[in-house]
Design a protein around this motif. Structure first.
Motif, PDB file in Angstrom:
ATOM      1  N   SER A  37       0.848  -1.192   0.000  1.00  0.00           N
ATOM      2  CA  SER A  37       0.000   0.000   0.000  1.00  0.00           C
ATOM      3  C   SER A  37       0.871   1.225   0.000  1.00  0.00           C
ATOM      4  N   SER A  38       0.701   2.078  -0.997  1.00  0.00           N
ATOM      5  CA  SER A  38       1.540   3.271  -1.102  1.00  0.00           C
ATOM      6  C   SER A  38       0.932   4.423  -0.319  1.00  0.00           C
ATOM      7  N   LEU A  62      11.095   1.556   7.338  1.00  0.00           N
ATOM      8  CA  LEU A  62      10.926   0.939   8.648  1.00  0.00           C
ATOM      9  C   LEU A  62      10.075  -0.322   8.544  1.00  0.00           C
ATOM     10  N   LEU A  63      10.584  -1.405   9.109  1.00  0.00           N
ATOM     11  CA  LEU A  63       9.902  -2.701   9.108  1.00  0.00           C
ATOM     12  C   LEU A  63       9.616  -3.096  10.549  1.00  0.00           C
ATOM     13  N   PHE A  64       8.339  -3.269  10.863  1.00  0.00           N
ATOM     14  CA  PHE A  64       7.928  -3.559  12.238  1.00  0.00           C
ATOM     15  C   PHE A  64       7.328  -4.954  12.355  1.00  0.00           C
ATOM     16  N   ASP A  65       7.854  -5.735  13.293  1.00  0.00           N
ATOM     17  CA  ASP A  65       7.108  -6.885  13.778  1.00  0.00           C
ATOM     18  C   ASP A  65       5.824  -6.350  14.410  1.00  0.00           C
ATOM     19  N   GLU A 151       3.825  11.072  10.349  1.00  0.00           N
ATOM     20  CA  GLU A 151       3.819  12.515  10.126  1.00  0.00           C
ATOM     21  C   GLU A 151       5.109  12.997   9.482  1.00  0.00           C
ATOM     22  N   ASN A 152       6.205  12.296   9.758  1.00  0.00           N
ATOM     23  CA  ASN A 152       7.498  12.667   9.204  1.00  0.00           C
ATOM     24  C   ASN A 152       7.783  11.987   7.869  1.00  0.00           C
ATOM     25  N   GLY A 153       6.772  11.315   7.312  1.00  0.00           N
ATOM     26  CA  GLY A 153       6.868  10.827   5.944  1.00  0.00           C
ATOM     27  C   GLY A 153       7.612   9.532   5.745  1.00  0.00           C
ATOM     28  N   TYR A 154       7.799   8.744   6.795  1.00  0.00           N
ATOM     29  CA  TYR A 154       8.517   7.481   6.637  1.00  0.00           C
ATOM     30  C   TYR A 154       7.612   6.390   6.069  1.00  0.00           C
ATOM     31  N   GLU A 155       8.210   5.530   5.292  1.00  0.00           N
ATOM     32  CA  GLU A 155       7.532   4.370   4.720  1.00  0.00           C
ATOM     33  C   GLU A 155       7.617   3.242   5.741  1.00  0.00           C
ATOM     34  N   ILE A 156       6.471   2.747   6.193  1.00  0.00           N
ATOM     35  CA  ILE A 156       6.427   1.768   7.282  1.00  0.00           C
ATOM     36  C   ILE A 156       5.661   0.538   6.824  1.00  0.00           C
ATOM     37  N   HIS A 157       6.237  -0.634   7.078  1.00  0.00           N
ATOM     38  CA  HIS A 157       5.610  -1.903   6.699  1.00  0.00           C
ATOM     39  C   HIS A 157       5.587  -2.858   7.884  1.00  0.00           C
ATOM     40  N   ALA A 158       4.526  -3.639   7.984  1.00  0.00           N
ATOM     41  CA  ALA A 158       4.517  -4.764   8.905  1.00  0.00           C
ATOM     42  C   ALA A 158       5.362  -5.879   8.314  1.00  0.00           C
ATOM     43  N   TYR A 178      -1.193   3.680   9.878  1.00  0.00           N
ATOM     44  CA  TYR A 178       0.216   4.026  10.064  1.00  0.00           C
ATOM     45  C   TYR A 178       1.169   3.218   9.179  1.00  0.00           C
ATOM     46  N   LEU A 179       0.775   2.021   8.793  1.00  0.00           N
ATOM     47  CA  LEU A 179       1.680   1.156   8.053  1.00  0.00           C
ATOM     48  C   LEU A 179       0.923   0.316   7.045  1.00  0.00           C
ATOM     49  N   SER A 180       1.680  -0.363   6.199  1.00  0.00           N
ATOM     50  CA  SER A 180       1.091  -1.290   5.230  1.00  0.00           C
ATOM     51  C   SER A 180       1.307  -2.721   5.711  1.00  0.00           C
ATOM     52  N   TRP A 181       0.272  -3.533   5.592  1.00  0.00           N
ATOM     53  CA  TRP A 181       0.379  -4.955   5.966  1.00  0.00           C
ATOM     54  C   TRP A 181       1.078  -5.708   4.818  1.00  0.00           C
ATOM     55  N   THR A 182       2.290  -5.363   4.534  1.00  0.00           N
ATOM     56  CA  THR A 182       2.943  -5.851   3.324  1.00  0.00           C
ATOM     57  C   THR A 182       3.545  -7.238   3.477  1.00  0.00           C
ATOM     58  N   PHE A 183       4.187  -7.487   4.597  1.00  0.00           N
ATOM     59  CA  PHE A 183       4.979  -8.711   4.732  1.00  0.00           C
ATOM     60  C   PHE A 183       4.481  -9.565   5.889  1.00  0.00           C
TER      61      PHE A 183
END
Length: 265
Positions: A37-38, A62-65, A151-158, A178-183
């Protein structure tokens, strides 16, 4: 103490990005590619403007568990009480591979129901799902941190080991704000700390591994990321994570904090 690793970032000019090119329309809409999701960079892209948008892609990615990093995991806190057995007994009685297969998307929920206990006893799957759903909540301070990063424009993925039940988390907590459920492991058939999963994530993103920061509460998953060149942070709590991200150069300032700084100066 959280684990930090610092790598020299590659040139932005070498970064590629998976765009879908659309015919010119009267209005722009966010585009998606597969489960990507862009949210952070959403626009209609013409061939002439690709290079400009790529250059504006903000790093690091940023990649978040998810479980016990962003969201409280009910399995350890609530499920034993629901099943009326201590955790030790639950771990001894459950099927040794069924949950892992479910997380990889290799078996259906119906098959998990049949295999949940290794002795074949029945389980109230709908009751179990309701128990899990009730137990999902943001860990303290994490939602605010994610909002600051957004808010600071970072690309965030699960980047998480979880079955199709991730949809229950999304329905309740709206992580996609806040993030994309990408991975998710159920989409890729792989689980952390499998090195192939990390490699596939980096390939999908189209960046150098050193341009990614991976956050997970489990050290073995962080170590696997570091071995493949990603920067790794072990999650302990939101306050420590803010500090660790700042040490890696991630901007977590917010409009509110900026206003307070201006007022005090």
């Amino acid at each position: 103490m959280a684990l930090l690793i610092s790598c020299k970032p590659s040139s932005i000019s070498n970064i590629s990005f998976p765009f879908i090119l659309e015919k010119k329309q009267t209005s722009c809409k966010s585009t998606k590619m597969g489960s990507f999701s862009s949210n952070n960079i959403s626009c209609c892209v013409s061939t002439s403007s690709i290079s400009t948008v790529v250059a504006q892609r903000k790093l690091p990615i940023l990649l978040f568990d998810v479980m016990d990093t962003i969201v409280r995991d009910p399995f350890y806190h609530d499920v034993p009480n629901f099943l009326r057995m201590p955790m030790k007994e639950l771990l001894e009685c459950k099927h040794p591979t069924a949950w892992i297969e479910f997380e990889k998307g290799l078996i259906t929920e119906e098959e998990l129901t049949r295999k949940f206990f290794k002795d074949g006893r029945s389980v109230d799957m709908e009751g179990l799902k309701n128990c899990m759903r009730r137990g999902y909540s943001y860990l303290e301070g994490v939602e605010g941190l994610l909002n600051s990063l957004k808010e600071n424009g970072y690309e965030i993925h699960a980047f998480t080991n979880y079955p199709i039940w991730y949809q229950m988390i999304e329905d309740k907590l709206k992580l996609s704000n806040y993030l994309s459920w990408t991975f998710c492991s159920c989409m890729f058939g792989k689980r952390k700390p499998d090195p192939d999963f990390y490699s596939e994530v980096v390939k999908h993103l189209g960046v150098e591994a050193s341009n990614c920061i991976f956050v997970d509460d489990r050290m073995r998953n962080v170590e696997a990321a570091i071995e493949l060149g990603l920067k790794g942070l072990q999650f302990e709590n939101a306050d420590l994570l803010r500090k660790d991200l700042s040490l890696l150069g991630v901007d977590i300032s917010t409009n509110e904090s900026q206003e307070l700084t201006e007022c005090s100066s």
